[in-house]
Design an enzyme around this catalytic site. Structure first.
Site, PDB file in Angstrom:
ATOM      1  N   ARG A 250       0.874  -1.186   0.000  1.00  0.00           N
ATOM      2  CA  ARG A 250       0.000   0.000   0.000  1.00  0.00           C
ATOM      3  C   ARG A 250       0.903   1.225   0.000  1.00  0.00           C
ATOM      4  NH1 ARG A 250      -1.107   2.614   4.614  1.00  0.00           N
ATOM      5  NH2 ARG A 250      -1.427   0.908   6.069  1.00  0.00           N
ATOM      6  N   HIS A 254      -3.575   4.341   4.797  1.00  0.00           N
ATOM      7  CA  HIS A 254      -4.650   3.336   4.903  1.00  0.00           C
ATOM      8  C   HIS A 254      -5.964   3.924   4.358  1.00  0.00           C
ATOM      9  CE1 HIS A 254      -7.271   0.268   6.543  1.00  0.00           C
ATOM     10  NE2 HIS A 254      -7.950   1.206   7.157  1.00  0.00           N
ATOM     11  N   TYR A 263       4.060   5.431  11.587  1.00  0.00           N
ATOM     12  CA  TYR A 263       4.394   4.045  11.927  1.00  0.00           C
ATOM     13  C   TYR A 263       5.271   3.327  10.894  1.00  0.00           C
ATOM     14  CZ  TYR A 263       0.216   3.299   9.012  1.00  0.00           C
ATOM     15  OH  TYR A 263      -0.699   3.330   7.994  1.00  0.00           O
TER      16      TYR A 263
HETATM   17  C1  LIG Z   1     -14.201  -6.765  12.306  1.00  0.00           C
HETATM   18  C2  LIG Z   1     -13.394  -5.498  12.210  1.00  0.00           C
HETATM   19  N1  LIG Z   1     -12.381  -5.287  13.088  1.00  0.00           N
HETATM   20  C3  LIG Z   1     -11.655  -4.155  13.022  1.00  0.00           C
HETATM   21  C4  LIG Z   1     -11.961  -3.192  12.087  1.00  0.00           C
HETATM   22  C5  LIG Z   1     -11.141  -1.900  12.023  1.00  0.00           C
HETATM   23  N2  LIG Z   1     -10.310  -1.923  10.801  1.00  0.00           N
HETATM   24  C6  LIG Z   1     -10.656  -1.231   9.704  1.00  0.00           C
HETATM   25  S1  LIG Z   1      -9.540  -1.446   8.453  1.00  0.00           S
HETATM   26  C7  LIG Z   1      -8.567  -2.451   9.412  1.00  0.00           C
HETATM   27  C8  LIG Z   1      -7.279  -3.043   8.858  1.00  0.00           C
HETATM   28  C9  LIG Z   1      -7.504  -3.991   7.715  1.00  0.00           C
HETATM   29  O1  LIG Z   1      -6.281  -4.359   7.167  1.00  0.00           O
HETATM   30  P1  LIG Z   1      -6.190  -5.357   5.963  1.00  0.00           P
HETATM   31  O2  LIG Z   1      -7.146  -6.482   6.128  1.00  0.00           O
HETATM   32  O3  LIG Z   1      -4.762  -5.712   5.780  1.00  0.00           O
HETATM   33  O4  LIG Z   1      -6.718  -4.518   4.702  1.00  0.00           O
HETATM   34  P2  LIG Z   1      -6.139  -3.195   4.040  1.00  0.00           P
HETATM   35  O5  LIG Z   1      -6.881  -2.040   4.673  1.00  0.00           O
HETATM   36  O6  LIG Z   1      -4.676  -3.151   4.303  1.00  0.00           O
HETATM   37  O7  LIG Z   1      -6.458  -3.281   2.596  1.00  0.00           O
HETATM   38  C10 LIG Z   1      -9.125  -2.611  10.683  1.00  0.00           C
HETATM   39  C11 LIG Z   1      -8.505  -3.398  11.765  1.00  0.00           C
HETATM   40  C12 LIG Z   1     -13.042  -3.426  11.208  1.00  0.00           C
HETATM   41  N3  LIG Z   1     -13.405  -2.555  10.255  1.00  0.00           N
HETATM   42  N4  LIG Z   1     -13.742  -4.589  11.274  1.00  0.00           N
END
Ligand SMILES: Cc1ncc(C[n+]2csc(CCOP(=O)(O)OP(=O)(O)O)c2C)c(N)n1
Length: 355
Positions: A250, A254, A263
């Site tokens: 990425r 985010h 970070y």
């Molecule tokens: C069940 C749940 N837990 C926590 C969150 C908070 N949250 C939003 S995005 C994220 C990180 C996701 O990372 P990843 O799966 O690697 O996807 P990326 O955003 O990097 O594409 C989190 C923990 C959420 N939306 N849903």
């Protein structure tokens, strides 16, 4: 195979031979892969800009993940189904979705009102990993109906730490669901690095559930296309699920609410810049004489036209009547919803009285 996974196109634009995943594309097909990536990148940049200008509430950028998304979606047949997460804008465009449909969601004027059946592109999912369960259930339904369609579930590396994803893996394996789990390992789950998420490389996890898992260079559009095709063919032959770990990065934040400089290291971002998926294909196209300056100029102009169209479209969006909040709670009228709507009307009327 490199540490980055199955690769058909090196960062310097030269081709890499692979015994199982060779691909034969015409110059026109190669150009169209480039064009799709370039359009997605321009659309995404416009999403970031529109949010910065206060036109969108939030934007999750896909910058750096164009090859993973464009390569994989190109492998799908029209009748296949996609269950996305929330960053799959290039996949959406690849399915023929109206880009303004996505922007309406991020502007908050609807809840993601597109018809999932129209382009077989289901709703964006923010509850991390839950779409892997939806995809598995849907895939089983398709198989039971005797259909030859397959399903792709998109999710991130962080999602693999979520129980839903393990449940989906197990269920899909046991029942042989025609589903491809496409994990874009972009190295970060917001501020959590891979090391804090897993003790084993993600693609190896599939083995424990009894189905194949492969790592592919997620910045190599050719490899992403070839490997997804292979996984979809397995699914169609009734051989069950596959996990594809597209090893990518990425490049941006985010979401527009995040500051990655808090970070992660600038040097890490720089090291991935050298693996840029668009630049890589551009080098191949130029080296093989498949595209010239005129093509790249035309593509850039098409990207600008898309950006102008979406900018105009977003600015023209009107604020919906907030009473529509109550419209689609149940298919049939419901006494409790009627009561809540009436209470909301009283609440709103209080503002009118205050002037
Ligand atoms: C069940 C749940 N837990 C926590 C969150 C908070 N949250 C939003 S995005 C994220 C990180 C996701 O990372 P990843 O799966 O690697 O996807 P990326 O955003 O990097 O594409 C989190 C923990 C959420 N939306 N849903």
């Amino acid at each position: 195979m490199t540490g980055d996974g199955i690769r058909l196109l090196a960062p310097d634009g030269t081709r890499v031979a692979h015994p199982e995943h060779a691909i034969d594309l015409s110059p026109e097909e190669l150009r169209s892969l480039y064009r799709d990536m370039a359009m997605a990148r321009r659309f995404d940049a416009e999403g970031v800009t529109l949010q910065r200008q206060g036109e969108l509430g939030l934007w999750p950028s896909l910058l750096g993940q164009e090859a993973a998304q464009v390569g994989s979606v190109r492998a799908l047949r029209e009748d296949d189904h996609v269950f996305p997460s929330y960053r799959e804008h290039a996949v959406a465009l690849g399915r023929g979705m109206d880009p303004l449909g996505l922007l309406r969601l991020f502007r908050g004027v609807d809840h993601g009102d597109w018809d999932p059946e129209e382009h077989r592109f289901h709703l964006y999912t923010l509850v991390i990993g839950s779409q892997t369960l939806h995809a598995t259930g849907y895939a089983l339904g398709l198989a039971k109906d005797g259909s030859e369609s397959a399903v792709v579930a998109y999710f991130g590396d962080g999602a693999t730490a979520q129980g839903d994803v393990s449940e989906a893996f197990n269920f899909a394996a046991v029942y042989g669901a025609p589903v491809v789990f496409f994990c874009q390992n972009n190295q970060w789950a917001i501020s959590e690095s891979n090391e804090k998420q897993t003790r084993v490389p993600l693609h190896q996890r599939a083995q424990g559930f009894g189905f194949p898992g492969v790592r592919v260079d997620g910045n190599d559009v050719l490899a992403c296309l070839a490997v997804t095709r292979w996984a979809l063919e397995r699914a169609r032959r009734g051989e069950g699920p596959t996990l594809i770990e597209a090893f990518t990065y990425r490049m941006g934040a985010h979401t527009t609410s995040d500051d990655p400089s808090r970070y992660r290291d600038a040097a890490e971002v720089e090291s991935w810049r050298a693996k840029d998926p668009l630049l890589r294909l551009e080098r191949l196209l130029r080296a093989e004489g498949a595209a010239d300056d005129a093509f790249f100029a035309e593509t850039e102009a098409a990207g600008e036209a898309l950006a102008a169209r979406v900018r105009e479209g977003v600015r023209a969006m009107t604020t919906p009547d907030d009473r529509n909040l109550f419209d689609h709670v149940y298919a049939e009228p419901h006494a409790l919803v009627d009561e809540e709507r009436a209470a909301f009307d009283v609440y709103r009327a209080a503002f009118a009285q205050e002037g």
